[in-house]
Design an enzyme around this catalytic site. Sequence first.
Site, PDB file in Angstrom:
ATOM      1  N   ASN A  11       6.070  -5.552   4.420  1.00 19.65           N
ATOM      2  CA  ASN A  11       5.150  -6.660   4.126  1.00 19.65           C
ATOM      3  C   ASN A  11       5.838  -7.539   3.083  1.00 19.65           C
ATOM      4  O   ASN A  11       5.889  -7.185   1.909  1.00 19.65           O
ATOM      5  CB  ASN A  11       3.829  -6.081   3.596  1.00 19.65           C
ATOM      6  CG  ASN A  11       2.849  -7.166   3.182  1.00 19.65           C
ATOM      7  OD1 ASN A  11       3.058  -8.344   3.453  1.00 19.65           O
ATOM      8  ND2 ASN A  11       1.782  -6.756   2.515  1.00 19.65           N
ATOM      9  N   LYS A  13       4.915 -10.304   1.951  1.00 14.91           N
ATOM     10  CA  LYS A  13       3.960 -11.070   1.131  1.00 14.91           C
ATOM     11  C   LYS A  13       4.446 -12.520   1.009  1.00 14.91           C
ATOM     12  O   LYS A  13       5.020 -13.050   1.946  1.00 14.91           O
ATOM     13  CB  LYS A  13       3.751 -10.377  -0.221  1.00 14.91           C
ATOM     14  CG  LYS A  13       3.393  -8.887  -0.051  1.00 14.91           C
ATOM     15  CD  LYS A  13       2.918  -8.236  -1.292  1.00 14.91           C
ATOM     16  CE  LYS A  13       2.562  -6.788  -1.000  1.00 14.91           C
ATOM     17  NZ  LYS A  13       1.992  -6.084  -2.139  1.00 14.91           N
ATOM     18  N   HIS A 100      -5.641  -6.588   3.909  1.00 14.17           N
ATOM     19  CA  HIS A 100      -4.799  -6.164   2.791  1.00 14.17           C
ATOM     20  C   HIS A 100      -5.612  -6.333   1.501  1.00 14.17           C
ATOM     21  O   HIS A 100      -6.393  -7.273   1.366  1.00 14.17           O
ATOM     22  CB  HIS A 100      -3.517  -7.007   2.729  1.00 14.17           C
ATOM     23  CG  HIS A 100      -2.540  -6.432   1.744  1.00 14.17           C
ATOM     24  ND1 HIS A 100      -2.650  -6.663   0.395  1.00 14.17           N
ATOM     25  CD2 HIS A 100      -1.476  -5.612   1.909  1.00 14.17           C
ATOM     26  CE1 HIS A 100      -1.685  -5.996  -0.232  1.00 14.17           C
ATOM     27  NE2 HIS A 100      -0.954  -5.356   0.659  1.00 14.17           N
ATOM     28  N   GLU A 102      -4.909  -7.445  -1.283  1.00 20.95           N
ATOM     29  CA  GLU A 102      -4.736  -8.732  -1.969  1.00 20.95           C
ATOM     30  C   GLU A 102      -5.633  -9.793  -1.339  1.00 20.95           C
ATOM     31  O   GLU A 102      -6.060 -10.726  -2.006  1.00 20.95           O
ATOM     32  CB  GLU A 102      -3.255  -9.129  -1.949  1.00 20.95           C
ATOM     33  CG  GLU A 102      -2.469  -8.257  -2.925  1.00 20.95           C
ATOM     34  CD  GLU A 102      -1.022  -8.007  -2.559  1.00 20.95           C
ATOM     35  OE1 GLU A 102      -0.468  -8.743  -1.725  1.00 20.95           O
ATOM     36  OE2 GLU A 102      -0.450  -7.042  -3.120  1.00 20.95           O
ATOM     37  N   GLU A 172      -3.901   2.263   1.688  1.00 23.12           N
ATOM     38  CA  GLU A 172      -3.183   1.708   0.547  1.00 23.12           C
ATOM     39  C   GLU A 172      -4.089   1.737  -0.685  1.00 23.12           C
ATOM     40  O   GLU A 172      -4.888   0.805  -0.895  1.00 23.12           O
ATOM     41  CB  GLU A 172      -2.777   0.258   0.822  1.00 23.12           C
ATOM     42  CG  GLU A 172      -1.819   0.085   1.976  1.00 23.12           C
ATOM     43  CD  GLU A 172      -0.967  -1.166   1.791  1.00 23.12           C
ATOM     44  OE1 GLU A 172       0.258  -1.052   1.856  1.00 23.12           O
ATOM     45  OE2 GLU A 172      -1.537  -2.249   1.578  1.00 23.12           O
ATOM     46  N   GLY A 178       2.365  -2.039  -5.754  1.00 23.32           N
ATOM     47  CA  GLY A 178       3.196  -2.830  -6.676  1.00 23.32           C
ATOM     48  C   GLY A 178       3.216  -2.296  -8.094  1.00 23.32           C
ATOM     49  O   GLY A 178       3.666  -2.984  -9.004  1.00 23.32           O
ATOM     50  N   SER A 217       3.758   1.467  -3.352  1.00 22.09           N
ATOM     51  CA  SER A 217       4.942   1.927  -4.092  1.00 22.09           C
ATOM     52  C   SER A 217       5.756   2.980  -3.333  1.00 22.09           C
ATOM     53  O   SER A 217       6.259   3.932  -3.930  1.00 22.09           O
ATOM     54  CB  SER A 217       4.551   2.427  -5.485  1.00 22.09           C
ATOM     55  OG  SER A 217       3.992   1.366  -6.242  1.00 22.09           O
TER      56      SER A 217
HETATM   57  P1  PGA Z   1       4.260  -2.109  -2.559  1.00 20.91           P
HETATM   58  O1  PGA Z   1       3.211  -2.904  -1.654  1.00 20.91           O
HETATM   59  O2  PGA Z   1       5.128  -1.290  -1.630  1.00 20.91           O
HETATM   60  O3  PGA Z   1       5.048  -3.188  -3.277  1.00 20.91           O
HETATM   61  O4  PGA Z   1       3.481  -1.248  -3.490  1.00 20.91           O
HETATM   62  C1  PGA Z   1       2.604  -2.326  -0.527  1.00 20.91           C
HETATM   63  C2  PGA Z   1       1.677  -3.315   0.134  1.00 20.91           C
HETATM   64  O5  PGA Z   1       1.037  -4.099  -0.584  1.00 20.91           O
HETATM   65  O6  PGA Z   1       1.553  -3.342   1.371  1.00 20.91           O
END
Ligand code: PGA
Length: 256
Positions: A11, A13, A100, A102, A172, A178, A217
């Site tokens: 992803n 982003k 997601h 976010e 997730e 992150g 992560s």
């Molecule tokens: P990350 O993000 O691997 O940077 O923790 C995962 C995601 O948001 O899909």
Amino acid sequence: MLHREKLVVGNWKMNGNRAENAALVRDLLSGLGSLAGIRAGSVGVCVPYPYLAQISELLKGSPLFWAAQDVSDAPSGAYTGQVSASMLNDFDCAMTLVGHSERRGLNHESNELVALKARRAVAAGLRVLVCVGETEAERAAGHTEAVVLGQLGAVLTELDGAALERLVLAYEPVWAIGTGQTASPAQAQEVHALLRGRVGQRSESVAARLPILYGGSVKPGNARELFGMPDIDGGLIGGASLVAKDFLAIVAEIAR
Ligand code: PGA
């Protein structure tokens, strides 16, 4: 024993530009070529909308699929700033993320809206990767099960039997995204088993085949342990998907 599909999806982003995308894709394709045991269609990247055309050209005929990061719940019309599932199809998009954290958080998307997006994506012929997960406060309050089952339940209400075949889930935990704070394999497995069990109430056979990815992560150093759990079928990778070497090292773990 049933052989469930394994997937690793990057992803990106809101990162990248034409030059960086081209370099990343070049490195991914050359690295994938030397990885044994990776099936075509088991590794993909979710790219920002403006680069749909660039990435679909670069990946044409390659084993890597490309996906979108979101889709509208409406088919077409007066929805300024939105992108429809049929537009994604126009660029041979294989899949889209929906829900997601976010988008649920920053864009205030409800479980119902996420479910409608999932239905629209599937109706247009896409696979849909639905993200679910609890916040740190929800976990601390003991609400993890209720939160993820509520998110999944809304989606199950919108997808009928055939549509369910196009579903992929990602667990997730929001506190792991992150942050460098990965869920332990046991913590993740517990939620994955719960999600599979819930889908199993609708259809045992769909549940047995449903890929459930872990995200939050994931790094080269923890992917093996996570992907080794019985109900973890790969990963949704944010930060590490922007570094070809790291992403490829994670991908290698589904070839084992
Ligand atoms: P990350 O993000 O691997 O940077 O923790 C995962 C995601 O948001 O899909």
